[in-house]
Design an enzyme around this catalytic site. Structure first.
Site, short mmCIF file in Angstrom:
data_model
loop_
_atom_site.label_atom_id
_atom_site.label_comp_id
_atom_site.label_asym_id
_atom_site.label_seq_id
_atom_site.Cartn_x
_atom_site.Cartn_y
_atom_site.Cartn_z
N CYS A 196 0.87 -1.17 0.00
CA CYS A 196 0.00 0.00 0.00
C CYS A 196 0.91 1.22 0.00
CB CYS A 196 -0.95 -0.03 1.19
SG CYS A 196 -0.15 -0.03 2.80
N THR A 197 0.36 2.38 0.25
CA THR A 197 1.14 3.61 0.16
C THR A 197 2.21 3.71 1.25
OG1 THR A 197 -0.74 4.74 -0.83
CG2 THR A 197 1.00 6.14 0.10
#
Length: 181
Positions: free
Chosen positions: A113-114
Protein backbone atom coordinates in the site's frame (compact mmCIF):
# COMPACT_ATOMS: atom_id res chain seq x y z
CA UNK A 1 11.02 11.31 9.76
CA UNK A 2 13.77 13.67 8.70
CA UNK A 3 15.02 11.16 6.14
CA UNK A 4 11.53 10.37 4.88
CA UNK A 5 9.88 13.80 4.76
CA UNK A 6 11.55 17.12 4.04
CA UNK A 7 11.13 19.08 7.28
CA UNK A 8 11.42 22.40 5.43
CA UNK A 9 8.17 21.79 3.54
CA UNK A 10 4.72 21.65 5.08
CA UNK A 11 3.29 18.19 4.40
CA UNK A 12 -0.33 19.25 4.84
CA UNK A 13 -2.05 22.55 4.07
CA UNK A 14 -3.40 22.66 7.62
CA UNK A 15 -3.13 20.43 10.64
CA UNK A 16 -6.18 19.37 12.62
CA UNK A 17 -5.75 16.89 15.46
CA UNK A 18 -8.78 14.87 16.51
CA UNK A 19 -9.13 11.83 18.71
CA UNK A 20 -10.42 8.81 16.81
CA UNK A 21 -11.14 5.21 17.76
CA UNK A 22 -9.11 3.96 14.78
CA UNK A 23 -6.14 5.30 12.85
CA UNK A 24 -7.80 3.92 9.73
CA UNK A 25 -11.50 3.14 9.57
CA UNK A 26 -11.62 -0.32 8.04
CA UNK A 27 -15.24 -1.47 8.02
CA UNK A 28 -14.24 -5.06 8.83
CA UNK A 29 -17.49 -6.88 9.47
CA UNK A 30 -17.57 -8.48 12.91
CA UNK A 31 -20.46 -10.76 13.73
CA UNK A 32 -21.57 -11.85 17.18
CA UNK A 33 -18.89 -14.06 18.69
CA UNK A 34 -16.15 -13.04 16.22
CA UNK A 35 -12.75 -12.48 17.77
CA UNK A 36 -11.16 -9.18 16.65
CA UNK A 37 -8.18 -9.59 14.35
CA UNK A 38 -4.70 -9.72 15.86
CA UNK A 39 -2.90 -6.73 14.34
CA UNK A 40 0.44 -8.09 15.60
CA UNK A 41 -0.01 -11.16 13.35
CA UNK A 42 -0.05 -9.48 9.94
CA UNK A 43 2.74 -11.42 8.25
CA UNK A 44 6.34 -10.57 7.50
CA UNK A 45 7.48 -7.07 6.59
CA UNK A 46 10.17 -7.00 3.92
CA UNK A 47 12.53 -4.07 3.54
CA UNK A 48 12.61 -2.47 0.09
CA UNK A 49 15.71 -4.32 -1.10
CA UNK A 50 14.34 -7.77 -0.15
CA UNK A 51 10.97 -6.82 -1.65
CA UNK A 52 12.67 -5.80 -4.90
CA UNK A 53 14.59 -9.10 -5.09
CA UNK A 54 11.55 -11.26 -4.32
CA UNK A 55 9.32 -9.48 -6.83
CA UNK A 56 11.61 -10.62 -9.61
CA UNK A 57 10.30 -14.18 -9.22
CA UNK A 58 7.59 -15.32 -11.61
CA UNK A 59 4.00 -16.21 -10.73
CA UNK A 60 3.78 -14.19 -7.51
CA UNK A 61 0.51 -13.41 -5.78
CA UNK A 62 0.99 -9.65 -5.57
CA UNK A 63 -1.93 -7.56 -4.32
CA UNK A 64 -2.20 -3.78 -4.55
CA UNK A 65 -4.19 -2.97 -1.39
CA UNK A 66 -4.94 0.60 -2.39
CA UNK A 67 -8.12 1.99 -3.91
CA UNK A 68 -8.66 1.96 -7.68
CA UNK A 69 -7.85 5.66 -8.21
CA UNK A 70 -4.49 5.10 -6.47
CA UNK A 71 -3.66 1.95 -8.45
CA UNK A 72 -4.60 3.72 -11.68
CA UNK A 73 -1.80 6.25 -11.08
CA UNK A 74 0.89 3.59 -10.68
CA UNK A 75 1.61 0.12 -9.33
CA UNK A 76 4.21 -2.63 -9.27
CA UNK A 77 4.61 -4.74 -12.38
CA UNK A 78 2.33 -7.82 -12.25
CA UNK A 79 0.35 -6.50 -9.25
CA UNK A 80 -3.34 -7.30 -9.03
CA UNK A 81 -5.32 -4.27 -7.84
CA UNK A 82 -8.29 -4.95 -5.58
CA UNK A 83 -10.31 -2.40 -7.59
CA UNK A 84 -12.03 -0.91 -4.55
CA UNK A 85 -13.46 2.58 -4.22
CA UNK A 86 -13.03 2.61 -0.43
CA UNK A 87 -10.91 0.62 1.99
CA UNK A 88 -13.98 -0.93 3.61
CA UNK A 89 -14.73 -2.77 0.32
CA UNK A 90 -11.42 -4.67 0.66
CA UNK A 91 -12.75 -7.49 2.84
CA UNK A 92 -15.46 -8.74 0.49
CA UNK A 93 -13.03 -8.57 -2.44
CA UNK A 94 -10.46 -10.65 -0.53
CA UNK A 95 -13.16 -13.12 0.55
CA UNK A 96 -14.25 -13.53 -3.08
CA UNK A 97 -10.68 -13.93 -4.35
CA UNK A 98 -9.87 -16.69 -1.85
CA UNK A 99 -13.22 -18.40 -2.50
CA UNK A 100 -12.65 -18.31 -6.28
CA UNK A 101 -9.03 -19.52 -5.91
CA UNK A 102 -7.68 -16.25 -7.34
CA UNK A 103 -5.64 -16.17 -4.10
CA UNK A 104 -4.09 -19.45 -2.99
CA UNK A 105 -3.73 -19.34 0.82
CA UNK A 106 -1.02 -22.04 0.68
CA UNK A 107 1.32 -19.87 -1.42
CA UNK A 108 3.03 -16.62 -0.33
CA UNK A 109 0.86 -13.53 -0.76
CA UNK A 110 2.68 -10.23 -1.28
CA UNK A 111 0.79 -7.06 -0.36
CA UNK A 112 1.60 -3.37 -0.57
CA UNK A 113 0.00 0.00 0.00
CA UNK A 114 1.14 3.61 0.16
CA UNK A 115 2.77 3.72 3.60
CA UNK A 116 2.10 0.38 5.30
CA UNK A 117 -0.93 0.96 7.54
CA UNK A 118 -3.45 -0.70 5.26
CA UNK A 119 -1.11 -3.67 4.87
CA UNK A 120 -1.21 -4.35 8.61
CA UNK A 121 -4.97 -4.71 8.44
CA UNK A 122 -5.01 -6.62 5.14
CA UNK A 123 -2.18 -8.90 6.27
CA UNK A 124 -3.94 -9.70 9.53
CA UNK A 125 -7.21 -10.37 7.69
CA UNK A 126 -5.49 -12.67 5.17
CA UNK A 127 -3.74 -14.62 7.91
CA UNK A 128 -6.32 -14.71 10.69
CA UNK A 129 -9.60 -14.74 8.78
CA UNK A 130 -8.76 -16.30 5.40
CA UNK A 131 -6.03 -18.72 6.50
CA UNK A 132 -3.15 -17.49 4.33
CA UNK A 133 -0.01 -19.07 5.72
CA UNK A 134 2.64 -16.70 4.35
CA UNK A 135 1.82 -12.99 3.96
CA UNK A 136 4.61 -10.57 3.06
CA UNK A 137 4.24 -6.82 3.00
CA UNK A 138 6.45 -3.95 1.93
CA UNK A 139 7.81 -2.16 5.02
CA UNK A 140 6.93 1.57 4.82
CA UNK A 141 4.93 0.86 1.64
CA UNK A 142 5.57 2.47 -1.70
CA UNK A 143 6.93 5.54 0.08
CA UNK A 144 9.77 3.48 1.55
CA UNK A 145 10.34 1.67 -1.73
CA UNK A 146 10.59 4.94 -3.67
CA UNK A 147 13.15 6.17 -1.18
CA UNK A 148 15.23 3.00 -1.60
CA UNK A 149 14.81 3.01 -5.40
CA UNK A 150 15.99 6.63 -5.68
CA UNK A 151 19.25 5.60 -4.00
CA UNK A 152 19.76 2.62 -6.33
CA UNK A 153 18.32 3.81 -9.67
CA UNK A 154 16.25 0.61 -9.77
CA UNK A 155 12.50 0.39 -9.58
CA UNK A 156 9.80 -2.14 -10.36
CA UNK A 157 7.12 0.46 -9.69
CA UNK A 158 5.45 1.83 -12.83
CA UNK A 159 3.83 5.28 -12.71
CA UNK A 160 3.25 7.66 -9.82
CA UNK A 161 2.53 6.93 -6.19
CA UNK A 162 -0.77 8.65 -5.42
CA UNK A 163 -0.45 10.70 -2.23
CA UNK A 164 -3.05 12.72 -0.36
CA UNK A 165 -0.47 15.20 0.86
CA UNK A 166 2.77 16.78 -0.36
CA UNK A 167 5.33 14.09 0.49
CA UNK A 168 7.82 13.56 -2.34
CA UNK A 169 11.30 12.05 -2.37
CA UNK A 170 13.04 12.97 -5.59
CA UNK A 171 16.75 13.41 -4.85
CA UNK A 172 17.04 15.75 -7.85
CA UNK A 173 14.33 18.11 -6.56
CA UNK A 174 13.48 17.72 -2.84
CA UNK A 175 11.08 20.69 -3.04
CA UNK A 176 8.91 18.99 -5.70
CA UNK A 177 5.23 18.91 -4.80
CA UNK A 178 2.28 16.85 -6.11
CA UNK A 179 1.36 19.53 -8.66
CA UNK A 180 4.85 19.40 -10.19
CA UNK A 181 5.16 15.62 -10.34
Amino acid sequence: LGEVVDSNMSTFDRLIVRTRDYILRDGIPLEEGDVPLDWSDAGTELDAEDWHQQLQQSNLQLLDCRNDYESDQGTFKSAQPLNTKTFSETWSVLDDQVESDAINPDEPVYIFCTGGIRCVKVGSYLKNKLGCKDVRSLRHGIIGYERWASDTDQSLFDGENFLFDKRRFSKEDPEQSDEES
